[in-house]
Structures are given as C-alpha cells and as structure tokens.
Design a protein around this motif. Structure first.
Motif, PDB file in Angstrom:
ATOM      1  N   GLY A 198      44.291  57.628  27.344  1.00  0.00           N
ATOM      2  CA  GLY A 198      44.936  57.152  26.132  1.00  0.00           C
ATOM      3  C   GLY A 198      45.902  56.006  26.362  1.00  0.00           C
ATOM      4  N   ARG A 199      46.228  55.716  27.618  1.00  0.00           N
ATOM      5  CA  ARG A 199      47.159  54.634  27.937  1.00  0.00           C
ATOM      6  C   ARG A 199      46.492  53.512  28.730  1.00  0.00           C
ATOM      7  NH1 ARG A 199      51.342  55.488  31.216  1.00  0.00           N
ATOM      8  NH2 ARG A 199      50.332  57.159  32.403  1.00  0.00           N
ATOM      9  N   PHE A 200      45.572  53.872  29.610  1.00  0.00           N
ATOM     10  CA  PHE A 200      44.906  52.895  30.457  1.00  0.00           C
ATOM     11  C   PHE A 200      43.454  52.725  30.000  1.00  0.00           C
ATOM     12  CE2 PHE A 200      47.501  53.558  34.640  1.00  0.00           C
ATOM     13  CZ  PHE A 200      48.673  53.385  33.923  1.00  0.00           C
ATOM     14  N   THR A 201      42.947  51.506  30.168  1.00  0.00           N
ATOM     15  CA  THR A 201      41.550  51.224  29.858  1.00  0.00           C
ATOM     16  C   THR A 201      40.936  50.434  30.993  1.00  0.00           C
ATOM     17  OG1 THR A 201      42.031  51.139  27.476  1.00  0.00           O
ATOM     18  CG2 THR A 201      39.957  50.159  28.226  1.00  0.00           C
ATOM     19  N   ILE A 202      39.844  50.960  31.542  1.00  0.00           N
ATOM     20  CA  ILE A 202      39.111  50.259  32.585  1.00  0.00           C
ATOM     21  C   ILE A 202      37.928  49.535  31.940  1.00  0.00           C
ATOM     22  CG2 ILE A 202      37.638  52.238  33.164  1.00  0.00           C
ATOM     23  CD1 ILE A 202      37.786  51.318  36.114  1.00  0.00           C
ATOM     24  N   SER A 203      37.656  48.335  32.410  1.00  0.00           N
ATOM     25  CA  SER A 203      36.516  47.571  31.903  1.00  0.00           C
ATOM     26  C   SER A 203      35.985  46.706  33.042  1.00  0.00           C
ATOM     27  CB  SER A 203      36.926  46.701  30.709  1.00  0.00           C
ATOM     28  OG  SER A 203      37.933  45.771  31.075  1.00  0.00           O
ATOM     29  N   ARG A 204      34.819  46.124  32.818  1.00  0.00           N
ATOM     30  CA  ARG A 204      34.243  45.282  33.862  1.00  0.00           C
ATOM     31  C   ARG A 204      33.431  44.167  33.236  1.00  0.00           C
ATOM     32  NH1 ARG A 204      30.313  49.064  37.306  1.00  0.00           N
ATOM     33  NH2 ARG A 204      29.472  47.107  38.138  1.00  0.00           N
ATOM     34  N   ASP A 205      33.321  43.094  33.987  1.00  0.00           N
ATOM     35  CA  ASP A 205      32.474  41.964  33.623  1.00  0.00           C
ATOM     36  C   ASP A 205      31.454  41.835  34.742  1.00  0.00           C
ATOM     37  OD1 ASP A 205      31.306  39.436  33.306  1.00  0.00           O
ATOM     38  OD2 ASP A 205      33.094  38.611  32.381  1.00  0.00           O
ATOM     39  N   ASN A 206      30.241  42.299  34.500  1.00  0.00           N
ATOM     40  CA  ASN A 206      29.220  42.306  35.545  1.00  0.00           C
ATOM     41  C   ASN A 206      28.837  40.894  35.977  1.00  0.00           C
ATOM     42  OD1 ASN A 206      29.058  45.137  35.681  1.00  0.00           O
ATOM     43  ND2 ASN A 206      27.562  45.204  34.021  1.00  0.00           N
ATOM     44  N   ALA A 207      28.891  39.957  35.074  1.00  0.00           N
ATOM     45  CA  ALA A 207      28.544  38.580  35.421  1.00  0.00           C
ATOM     46  C   ALA A 207      29.552  37.978  36.393  1.00  0.00           C
ATOM     47  CB  ALA A 207      28.467  37.732  34.161  1.00  0.00           C
ATOM     48  N   LYS A 208      30.799  38.421  36.284  1.00  0.00           N
ATOM     49  CA  LYS A 208      31.866  37.916  37.159  1.00  0.00           C
ATOM     50  C   LYS A 208      32.169  38.881  38.299  1.00  0.00           C
ATOM     51  CE  LYS A 208      34.225  35.269  33.543  1.00  0.00           C
ATOM     52  NZ  LYS A 208      35.508  35.072  32.809  1.00  0.00           N
ATOM     53  N   ASN A 209      31.470  40.026  38.329  1.00  0.00           N
ATOM     54  CA  ASN A 209      31.720  41.041  39.365  1.00  0.00           C
ATOM     55  C   ASN A 209      33.208  41.384  39.441  1.00  0.00           C
ATOM     56  OD1 ASN A 209      28.944  41.276  40.461  1.00  0.00           O
ATOM     57  ND2 ASN A 209      29.293  39.128  41.009  1.00  0.00           N
ATOM     58  N   THR A 210      33.787  41.583  38.286  1.00  0.00           N
ATOM     59  CA  THR A 210      35.221  41.826  38.181  1.00  0.00           C
ATOM     60  C   THR A 210      35.485  43.094  37.388  1.00  0.00           C
ATOM     61  OG1 THR A 210      35.709  39.466  38.319  1.00  0.00           O
ATOM     62  CG2 THR A 210      37.421  40.880  37.413  1.00  0.00           C
ATOM     63  N   VAL A 211      36.441  43.875  37.862  1.00  0.00           N
ATOM     64  CA  VAL A 211      36.877  45.071  37.153  1.00  0.00           C
ATOM     65  C   VAL A 211      38.333  44.876  36.751  1.00  0.00           C
ATOM     66  CG1 VAL A 211      37.516  46.277  39.294  1.00  0.00           C
ATOM     67  CG2 VAL A 211      37.005  47.603  37.221  1.00  0.00           C
ATOM     68  N   TYR A 212      38.672  45.402  35.575  1.00  0.00           N
ATOM     69  CA  TYR A 212      40.006  45.255  35.016  1.00  0.00           C
ATOM     70  C   TYR A 212      40.602  46.633  34.743  1.00  0.00           C
ATOM     71  CZ  TYR A 212      38.008  40.666  33.998  1.00  0.00           C
ATOM     72  OH  TYR A 212      37.381  39.454  34.099  1.00  0.00           O
ATOM     73  N   LEU A 213      41.933  46.675  34.726  1.00  0.00           N
ATOM     74  CA  LEU A 213      42.631  47.882  34.303  1.00  0.00           C
ATOM     75  C   LEU A 213      43.764  47.452  33.384  1.00  0.00           C
ATOM     76  CD1 LEU A 213      42.703  50.992  34.654  1.00  0.00           C
ATOM     77  CD2 LEU A 213      44.538  50.622  36.326  1.00  0.00           C
ATOM     78  N   GLN A 214      43.590  47.717  32.098  1.00  0.00           N
ATOM     79  CA  GLN A 214      44.644  47.448  31.124  1.00  0.00           C
ATOM     80  C   GLN A 214      45.541  48.667  31.058  1.00  0.00           C
ATOM     81  OE1 GLN A 214      45.347  44.621  29.223  1.00  0.00           O
ATOM     82  NE2 GLN A 214      47.193  45.762  28.674  1.00  0.00           N
ATOM     83  N   MET A 215      46.803  48.479  31.359  1.00  0.00           N
ATOM     84  CA  MET A 215      47.756  49.587  31.406  1.00  0.00           C
ATOM     85  C   MET A 215      48.809  49.384  30.325  1.00  0.00           C
ATOM     86  SD  MET A 215      48.207  49.958  35.536  1.00  0.00           S
ATOM     87  CE  MET A 215      49.003  48.367  35.707  1.00  0.00           C
ATOM     88  N   ASN A 216      48.844  50.294  29.380  1.00  0.00           N
ATOM     89  CA  ASN A 216      49.814  50.251  28.285  1.00  0.00           C
ATOM     90  C   ASN A 216      50.744  51.457  28.360  1.00  0.00           C
ATOM     91  OD1 ASN A 216      48.453  47.947  27.280  1.00  0.00           O
ATOM     92  ND2 ASN A 216      47.095  49.216  26.030  1.00  0.00           N
ATOM     93  N   SER A 217      51.843  51.375  27.645  1.00  0.00           N
ATOM     94  CA  SER A 217      52.816  52.479  27.585  1.00  0.00           C
ATOM     95  C   SER A 217      53.164  52.975  28.991  1.00  0.00           C
ATOM     96  CB  SER A 217      52.259  53.631  26.733  1.00  0.00           C
ATOM     97  OG  SER A 217      51.941  53.202  25.431  1.00  0.00           O
ATOM     98  N   LEU A 218      53.463  52.049  29.852  1.00  0.00           N
ATOM     99  CA  LEU A 218      53.712  52.400  31.249  1.00  0.00           C
ATOM    100  C   LEU A 218      54.963  53.247  31.395  1.00  0.00           C
ATOM    101  CD1 LEU A 218      52.633  49.031  32.832  1.00  0.00           C
ATOM    102  CD2 LEU A 218      51.771  51.276  33.519  1.00  0.00           C
TER     103      LEU A 218
END
Length: 114
Positions: free
Chosen positions: A64-84
């Motif tokens: 509910g606070r963090f969201t993981i996502s990825r861009d396969n074309a860029k071979n990149t993974v992200y972690l959006q961290m909210n309400s830290l």
C-alpha cells in the motif's frame, strides 16, 4: 549482468523517493526483478518482486506504500516509495534472476529522518 542502482537519499517521514536499477550486459533471459533492503544490524529482507509479465509481490510492511514496476525495453526496475517511515531506513539492493543466475546491485542508501 551488471546492475546500477540510484535514487536513494535523505527524506522526511511521510515523504517519497523513487529508486531505479538498470541492468546491462547479458540481459537476455532476465525474468524476476526485485528489491531487497538491509537495515543496520538486521538481515537483508525482501521488499518486492516483479516478473517479466508484471506480476508483483510485496512484503507486508510495505504493501500500500511501495510500488514496484519495470521497463523491459530499458531493462530497468523501479521502486516508488511513498509515506516513508523511519523504519524504512536501510540500504536498498536490486536483484535480478536471469535463468538460474542471481545478480545484485551495489545498494543505495535510503534514510528517513526528520
């Protein structure tokens, strides 16, 4: 596979950060991408995972606070961290699974403090 993580820093409680981790080198066959973290004096723990199709899983402590996502074309993974929270303070590591081989990034420090 080489992994380069970025985006850590100092943030106040309630704030947000976005981590990125770019994979390079032998990237064909990467399936699972994940974020782990290790707080001072504690064991490394799994934060979130995402497979190539976009299915995700999260540790209960970040749901509910963090969201993981990825861009396969860029071979990149992200972690959006909210309400830290202060307890989110840790070194965050990205990890990828390519076939049966696991690779780790160098870690990026996230400090949540007022």
């Amino acid at each position: 596979v080489q992994l380069q993580a970025s985006g850590g820093g100092l943030v106040q409680p309630g704030g947000s950060l976005r981590l990125s981790c770019a994979a390079s080198g032998s990237v064909f066959g990467i399936n699972f991408m994940a974020w782990y973290r290790q707080a001072p004096g504690k064991q490394r723990e799994l934060v979130a995972t995402i497979d190539r199709g976009g299915s995700t899983n999260y540790a209960d402590s970040v749901k509910g606070r963090f969201t993981i996502s990825r861009d396969n074309a860029k071979n990149t993974v992200y972690l959006q961290m909210n309400s830290l929270k202060p307890e989110d303070t840790a070194v965050y590591y990205c990890n990828v699974l390519r076939f049966t081989l696991s690779s780790w990034g160098q870690g990026t420090l996230v400090t949540v403090s007022s």
